[in-house]
Write a protein that holds these residues in place. Structure first.
Motif, PDB file in Angstrom:
ATOM      1  N   LEU A 262       0.838  -1.200   0.000  1.00 15.99           N
ATOM      2  CA  LEU A 262       0.000   0.000   0.000  1.00 15.99           C
ATOM      3  C   LEU A 262       0.871   1.248   0.000  1.00 15.99           C
ATOM      4  CD1 LEU A 262      -3.107   0.567   2.273  1.00 15.99           C
ATOM      5  CD2 LEU A 262      -1.365   2.328   2.058  1.00 15.99           C
ATOM      6  N   LEU A 263       1.909   1.259   0.834  1.00 14.17           N
ATOM      7  CA  LEU A 263       2.800   2.419   0.889  1.00 14.17           C
ATOM      8  C   LEU A 263       3.496   2.644  -0.450  1.00 14.17           C
ATOM      9  CD1 LEU A 263       4.430   1.965   4.418  1.00 14.17           C
ATOM     10  CD2 LEU A 263       2.617   3.557   3.757  1.00 14.17           C
ATOM     11  N   GLU A 264       3.929   1.550  -1.078  1.00 12.31           N
ATOM     12  CA  GLU A 264       4.557   1.675  -2.395  1.00 12.31           C
ATOM     13  C   GLU A 264       3.595   2.326  -3.391  1.00 12.31           C
ATOM     14  OE1 GLU A 264       7.935   0.201  -3.613  1.00 12.31           O
ATOM     15  OE2 GLU A 264       8.011   1.004  -1.569  1.00 12.31           O
ATOM     16  N   SER A 265       2.349   1.894  -3.352  1.00 13.01           N
ATOM     17  CA  SER A 265       1.340   2.455  -4.254  1.00 13.01           C
ATOM     18  C   SER A 265       1.088   3.931  -3.949  1.00 13.01           C
ATOM     19  CB  SER A 265       0.042   1.658  -4.137  1.00 13.01           C
ATOM     20  OG  SER A 265      -0.958   2.180  -4.983  1.00 13.01           O
ATOM     21  N   LEU A 266       1.005   4.285  -2.668  1.00 12.66           N
ATOM     22  CA  LEU A 266       0.802   5.686  -2.279  1.00 12.66           C
ATOM     23  C   LEU A 266       1.949   6.570  -2.771  1.00 12.66           C
ATOM     24  CD1 LEU A 266      -0.574   5.951   1.384  1.00 12.66           C
ATOM     25  CD2 LEU A 266      -1.536   6.953  -0.683  1.00 12.66           C
ATOM     26  N   GLU A 267       3.133   5.996  -2.838  1.00 13.68           N
ATOM     27  CA  GLU A 267       4.294   6.759  -3.295  1.00 13.68           C
ATOM     28  C   GLU A 267       4.379   6.830  -4.821  1.00 13.68           C
ATOM     29  OE1 GLU A 267       7.716   5.044  -1.457  1.00 13.68           O
ATOM     30  OE2 GLU A 267       7.092   5.595   0.577  1.00 13.68           O
ATOM     31  N   GLY A 268       3.389   6.240  -5.493  1.00 15.78           N
ATOM     32  CA  GLY A 268       3.368   6.292  -6.954  1.00 15.78           C
ATOM     33  C   GLY A 268       4.122   5.177  -7.631  1.00 15.78           C
ATOM     34  N   LYS A 269       4.475   4.154  -6.877  1.00 18.47           N
ATOM     35  CA  LYS A 269       5.218   3.032  -7.434  1.00 18.47           C
ATOM     36  C   LYS A 269       4.295   1.835  -7.651  1.00 18.47           C
ATOM     37  CE  LYS A 269       9.051   4.477  -4.442  1.00 18.47           C
ATOM     38  NZ  LYS A 269       9.848   4.075  -3.253  1.00 18.47           N
ATOM     39  N   ARG A 270       4.841   0.790  -8.238  1.00 20.55           N
ATOM     40  CA  ARG A 270       4.098  -0.457  -8.378  1.00 20.55           C
ATOM     41  C   ARG A 270       3.866  -1.052  -6.994  1.00 20.55           C
ATOM     42  NH1 ARG A 270       6.368  -5.837  -9.689  1.00 20.55           N
ATOM     43  NH2 ARG A 270       4.648  -7.206 -10.274  1.00 20.55           N
ATOM     44  N   GLY A 271       2.666  -1.589  -6.758  1.00 21.84           N
ATOM     45  CA  GLY A 271       2.324  -2.130  -5.451  1.00 21.84           C
ATOM     46  C   GLY A 271       2.988  -3.467  -5.192  1.00 21.84           C
ATOM     47  N   VAL A 272       4.186  -3.436  -4.676  1.00 17.45           N
ATOM     48  CA  VAL A 272       4.957  -4.642  -4.390  1.00 17.45           C
ATOM     49  C   VAL A 272       5.326  -4.641  -2.908  1.00 17.45           C
ATOM     50  CG1 VAL A 272       7.091  -5.895  -4.875  1.00 17.45           C
ATOM     51  CG2 VAL A 272       5.857  -4.783  -6.726  1.00 17.45           C
ATOM     52  N   VAL A 273       5.262  -5.799  -2.295  1.00 16.74           N
ATOM     53  CA  VAL A 273       5.539  -5.920  -0.867  1.00 16.74           C
ATOM     54  C   VAL A 273       6.995  -5.591  -0.559  1.00 16.74           C
ATOM     55  CG1 VAL A 273       5.619  -7.573   1.056  1.00 16.74           C
ATOM     56  CG2 VAL A 273       3.732  -7.638  -0.582  1.00 16.74           C
ATOM     57  N   ARG A 274       7.217  -4.866   0.529  1.00 14.20           N
ATOM     58  CA  ARG A 274       8.565  -4.577   1.004  1.00 14.20           C
ATOM     59  C   ARG A 274       9.004  -5.651   2.005  1.00 14.20           C
ATOM     60  NH1 ARG A 274       7.910   1.762   2.920  1.00 14.20           N
ATOM     61  NH2 ARG A 274       7.412   2.675   0.867  1.00 14.20           N
ATOM     62  N   ALA A 275      10.294  -5.871   2.055  1.00 13.48           N
ATOM     63  CA  ALA A 275      10.838  -6.753   3.086  1.00 13.48           C
ATOM     64  C   ALA A 275      10.834  -6.009   4.420  1.00 13.48           C
ATOM     65  CB  ALA A 275      12.251  -7.181   2.720  1.00 13.48           C
ATOM     66  N   LYS A 276      10.560  -6.720   5.502  1.00  9.83           N
ATOM     67  CA  LYS A 276      10.586  -6.143   6.842  1.00  9.83           C
ATOM     68  C   LYS A 276      11.505  -6.977   7.724  1.00  9.83           C
ATOM     69  CE  LYS A 276       6.028  -6.259   7.191  1.00  9.83           C
ATOM     70  NZ  LYS A 276       4.642  -6.092   7.701  1.00  9.83           N
ATOM     71  N   PRO A 277      12.315  -6.347   8.623  1.00 10.46           N
ATOM     72  CA  PRO A 277      12.394  -4.896   8.885  1.00 10.46           C
ATOM     73  C   PRO A 277      13.097  -4.149   7.748  1.00 10.46           C
ATOM     74  CG  PRO A 277      14.062  -6.096  10.154  1.00 10.46           C
ATOM     75  CD  PRO A 277      13.230  -7.136   9.465  1.00 10.46           C
ATOM     76  N   PRO A 278      12.987  -2.782   7.805  1.00 12.04           N
ATOM     77  CA  PRO A 278      12.354  -1.973   8.848  1.00 12.04           C
ATOM     78  C   PRO A 278      10.834  -1.973   8.740  1.00 12.04           C
ATOM     79  CG  PRO A 278      13.154  -0.550   7.097  1.00 12.04           C
ATOM     80  CD  PRO A 278      13.611  -1.934   6.752  1.00 12.04           C
ATOM     81  N   VAL A 279      10.170  -1.796   9.866  1.00 13.35           N
ATOM     82  CA  VAL A 279       8.711  -1.769   9.892  1.00 13.35           C
ATOM     83  C   VAL A 279       8.226  -0.370   9.533  1.00 13.35           C
ATOM     84  CG1 VAL A 279       8.536  -3.634  11.581  1.00 13.35           C
ATOM     85  CG2 VAL A 279       8.691  -1.260  12.370  1.00 13.35           C
ATOM     86  N   PRO A 280       7.013  -0.255   8.965  1.00 18.34           N
ATOM     87  CA  PRO A 280       6.492   1.059   8.580  1.00 18.34           C
ATOM     88  C   PRO A 280       6.370   2.051   9.731  1.00 18.34           C
ATOM     89  CG  PRO A 280       5.244  -0.685   7.506  1.00 18.34           C
ATOM     90  CD  PRO A 280       6.139  -1.348   8.503  1.00 18.34           C
ATOM     91  N   ALA A 281       6.229   1.537  10.957  1.00 12.67           N
ATOM     92  CA  ALA A 281       6.135   2.448  12.104  1.00 12.67           C
ATOM     93  C   ALA A 281       7.397   3.288  12.243  1.00 12.67           C
ATOM     94  CB  ALA A 281       5.883   1.645  13.382  1.00 12.67           C
ATOM     95  N   LEU A 282       8.517   2.779  11.720  1.00 13.66           N
ATOM     96  CA  LEU A 282       9.775   3.517  11.789  1.00 13.66           C
ATOM     97  C   LEU A 282      10.187   4.072  10.429  1.00 13.66           C
ATOM     98  CD1 LEU A 282      11.778   1.134  14.145  1.00 13.66           C
ATOM     99  CD2 LEU A 282      10.606   3.268  14.748  1.00 13.66           C
ATOM    100  N   GLU A 425      -3.236 -12.617  -8.237  1.00 10.94           N
ATOM    101  CA  GLU A 425      -3.049 -11.431  -7.409  1.00 10.94           C
ATOM    102  C   GLU A 425      -1.648 -11.278  -6.823  1.00 10.94           C
ATOM    103  OE1 GLU A 425      -5.012  -8.950  -7.035  1.00 10.94           O
ATOM    104  OE2 GLU A 425      -6.750  -9.768  -8.081  1.00 10.94           O
ATOM    105  N   SER A 426      -0.820 -12.300  -6.909  1.00 12.39           N
ATOM    106  CA  SER A 426       0.528 -12.218  -6.350  1.00 12.39           C
ATOM    107  C   SER A 426       1.306 -11.059  -6.967  1.00 12.39           C
ATOM    108  CB  SER A 426       1.285 -13.522  -6.588  1.00 12.39           C
ATOM    109  OG  SER A 426       2.635 -13.404  -6.185  1.00 12.39           O
ATOM    110  N   CYS A 427       2.042 -10.335  -6.130  1.00 14.77           N
ATOM    111  CA  CYS A 427       2.845  -9.229  -6.656  1.00 14.77           C
ATOM    112  C   CYS A 427       4.098  -9.746  -7.343  1.00 14.77           C
ATOM    113  CB  CYS A 427       3.211  -8.244  -5.551  1.00 14.77           C
ATOM    114  SG  CYS A 427       4.502  -8.800  -4.420  1.00 14.77           S
ATOM    115  N   GLY A 428       4.455 -11.011  -7.085  1.00 16.41           N
ATOM    116  CA  GLY A 428       5.607 -11.615  -7.741  1.00 16.41           C
ATOM    117  C   GLY A 428       6.931 -11.370  -7.060  1.00 16.41           C
ATOM    118  N   LYS A 429       6.912 -10.696  -5.896  1.00 17.69           N
ATOM    119  CA  LYS A 429       8.170 -10.341  -5.234  1.00 17.69           C
ATOM    120  C   LYS A 429       8.921 -11.580  -4.734  1.00 17.69           C
ATOM    121  CE  LYS A 429      10.997  -7.231  -3.308  1.00 17.69           C
ATOM    122  NZ  LYS A 429      10.530  -6.235  -2.346  1.00 17.69           N
TER     123      LYS A 429
END
Length: 502
Positions: A262-282, A425-429
């Motif tokens: 979701l954050l990637e999409s909000l930033e105008g990028k392709r909606g792909v899952v990020r690796a965690k950590p770091p967590v979005p809270a930080l 629906e998989s992002c393929g990451k």
């Protein structure tokens, strides 16, 4: 005469606008002064369109209402064939414990006065007298956990963002409600948008954020229009202070319901899952500390702040505190939203409250928690509704959706559908999700066509275990839930099907 007619998506789909026009025309023809309030839905979908008439005793309902029912309403409401009695006394509503949805269907969604008259802004007003640490402590004490599916303690997430040192912090509302059988987010936004706005404003005060975004699925145009208008009204009336709030529309990707995609999409990028950590809270939106909560989580906050954490925590079961808006759908007689405290049994929900199947056939399976959720069979109907209780049974609470199937469903087909959907629906990451879902679908198809069932069943179970343990996010990690539960509970369906059945 004062009537209420919802403006929500369901009523619109059933001809709500034409019905509103016809009601006004009939009143004008008879010389009757009519006030027609376009409220939100109460969530009793089998009765919609639900028209309500204001009387000295309370609001009387009529439904499901059509244009043909209009003359009788003006002739004599007391003898109307669609009369339901006092809406507040209907068993489906009376049995609920509505805290988050207490105003849904009661108020005009775009009336600031109506919202304030029904307790609105009380939570925000109290929050303004507290420090950020005190607000976070109150949310933590309430026991509220993420209602989007993860069930993570909301107060802990907020406190992490509050303590983070940054020049900019964000509040992001995840309104990308993609689960089949889920509609609580849409209903809340269409019925009580100021509640969500108030919750986000409280979150901003708690963590020191100045900007917020509601990431809303583009398939909800009515919700988007109502929420945008409500934000404008709240800002113009001064309720938001220095908090700037915007609506952003997603493009229909299911994986964007996962917070980092979701954050990637909000930033105008392709909606792909990020690796965690770091967590979005930080490290969240644009690299800054970010609170990401679901619509229901944020909309529950005003009640917690207004009435106190102890009052909210008094509801529930074990570590599942408060209430949950449970969404009944599928082959069910009384489909709709039922908010109640955790601890009710699955059998009560689908058989007593939901009324059993719409076809009057026996229930064979119930899928809980959306398309990633496990199936439950009737012999499991004594399970208590709670996060840990469902986890012990191999299932998920998820976003609160329950989809009912009668005895004609073939569970191997449902398992194939789940894998086919996730392959799409998989992002393929990550490899386990990208490849595993496709290979899983192929395995189920081979089993169903008689291609060596036993070896393929063993391979399917092994594949599911790999996806659960090695996928990067919940989409791949939870895909095995519906597959394995169907395989375990209904093994007789995983045999070769006749060609005609395919």
């Amino acid at each position: 005469m004062r009537l209420y007619l919802p403006r929500d998506s369901v009523t619109q789909a059933l001809g709500g606008e034409q019905l509103a026009t016809a009601l006004k025309a009939e009143a004008a023809r008879r010389g009757i002064t009519l006030t027609l309030t376009r409220n939100g839905s109460r969530g009793l979908f089998w009765l919609e369109p639900l028209v309500e008439l204001e009387t000295p005793a309370g609001r009387v309902g009529f439904g499901p209402f059509t244009a043909a029912d209009i003359p009788a309403l003006f002739d004599n409401p007391a003898t109307h064939p669609k009369a339901l009695g006092l809406v507040a006394e209907l068993p489906f509503l009376k049995r609920q414990q509505r805290l988050t949805f207490v105003r849904a269907g009661v108020t005009d969604p775009l009336s600031l006065d109506d919202y304030a008259a029904h307790g609105g802004w009380a939570g925000l007003n109290r929050a303004r007298a507290l420090s950020g640490a005190e607000i976070c402590a109150e949310v933590t004490k309430s026991g509220l956990r993420g209602r989007g599916g993860a069930g993570f303690p909301t107060g802990i997430k907020w406190e992490t963002v509050r303590k983070a040192e940054a020049a900019q912090k964000y509040i992001v509302c995840n309104a990308d409600e993609g689960d089949s059988g889920s509609y609580a987010d849409r209903l809340l936004i269409e019925a009580d948008p100021f509640c969500l706005i108030e919750g986000m404003a409280i979150a901003a005060l708690a963590v020191g954020a100045t900007r917020g975004y509601v990431y809303l699925r583009s398939e909800y145009p009515i919700a988007a229009a109502i929420l945008s208008q409500a934000i404008t009204l709240a800002a113009q009336s001064g309720h938001l202070g220095g908090f700037h709030l915007e609506v952003r529309l997603g493009a229909g990707s299911y994986v964007c319901g996962e917070e980092t995609a979701l954050l990637e999409s909000l930033e105008g990028k392709r909606g792909v899952v990020r690796a965690k950590p770091p967590v979005p809270a930080l490290v969240g939106l644009f690299g800054h500390p970010t609170v990401i909560n679901n619509v229901i989580s944020l909309a529950t906050i005003p009640h917690i702040l207004a009435d106190g954490a102890e009052a909210y925590a008094a509801f529930g079961l074990g570590h599942s505190r408060g209430t949950m808006p449970i969404q009944l759908s599928g082959n069910i007689k009384h489909g709709g939203l039922f908010e109640t405290a955790f601890g009710i049994t699955l059998g009560e929900l689908v058989e007593e409250i939901g009324g059993g199947t719409a076809t009057n056939r026996p229930i064979r399976a119930v899928q809980a928690g959306g398309p990633l959720g496990a199936y439950f069979a009737p012999h499991q109907f004594d399970i208590l509704y709670g996060y840990e209780e469902y986890a012990k049974a191999g299932g998920l609470i998820g976003h609160g959706g329950l989809v009912v199937f009668d005895d004609r469903v073939n569970m191997a087909r449902m398992a194939r559908f789940a894998l086919e959907f996730w392959a799409h629906e998989s992002c393929g990451k990550c490899t386990p999700c990208r490849i595993g879902s496709t290979r899983g679908r192929e395995l189920v198809e081979r089993i169903m066509t008689g291609g060596g069932a036993e070896p393929h069943l063993a391979l399917l179970r092994e594949l599911c275990d790999t996806m659960k343990s090695a996928s990067l996010c919940a989409l791949g990690g939870f895909t095995p839930y519906p597959v394995l539960s169907a395989l375990t509970l209904f093994p007789e369906d995983f045999t070769a099907l006749p060609a005609a059945a395919e």
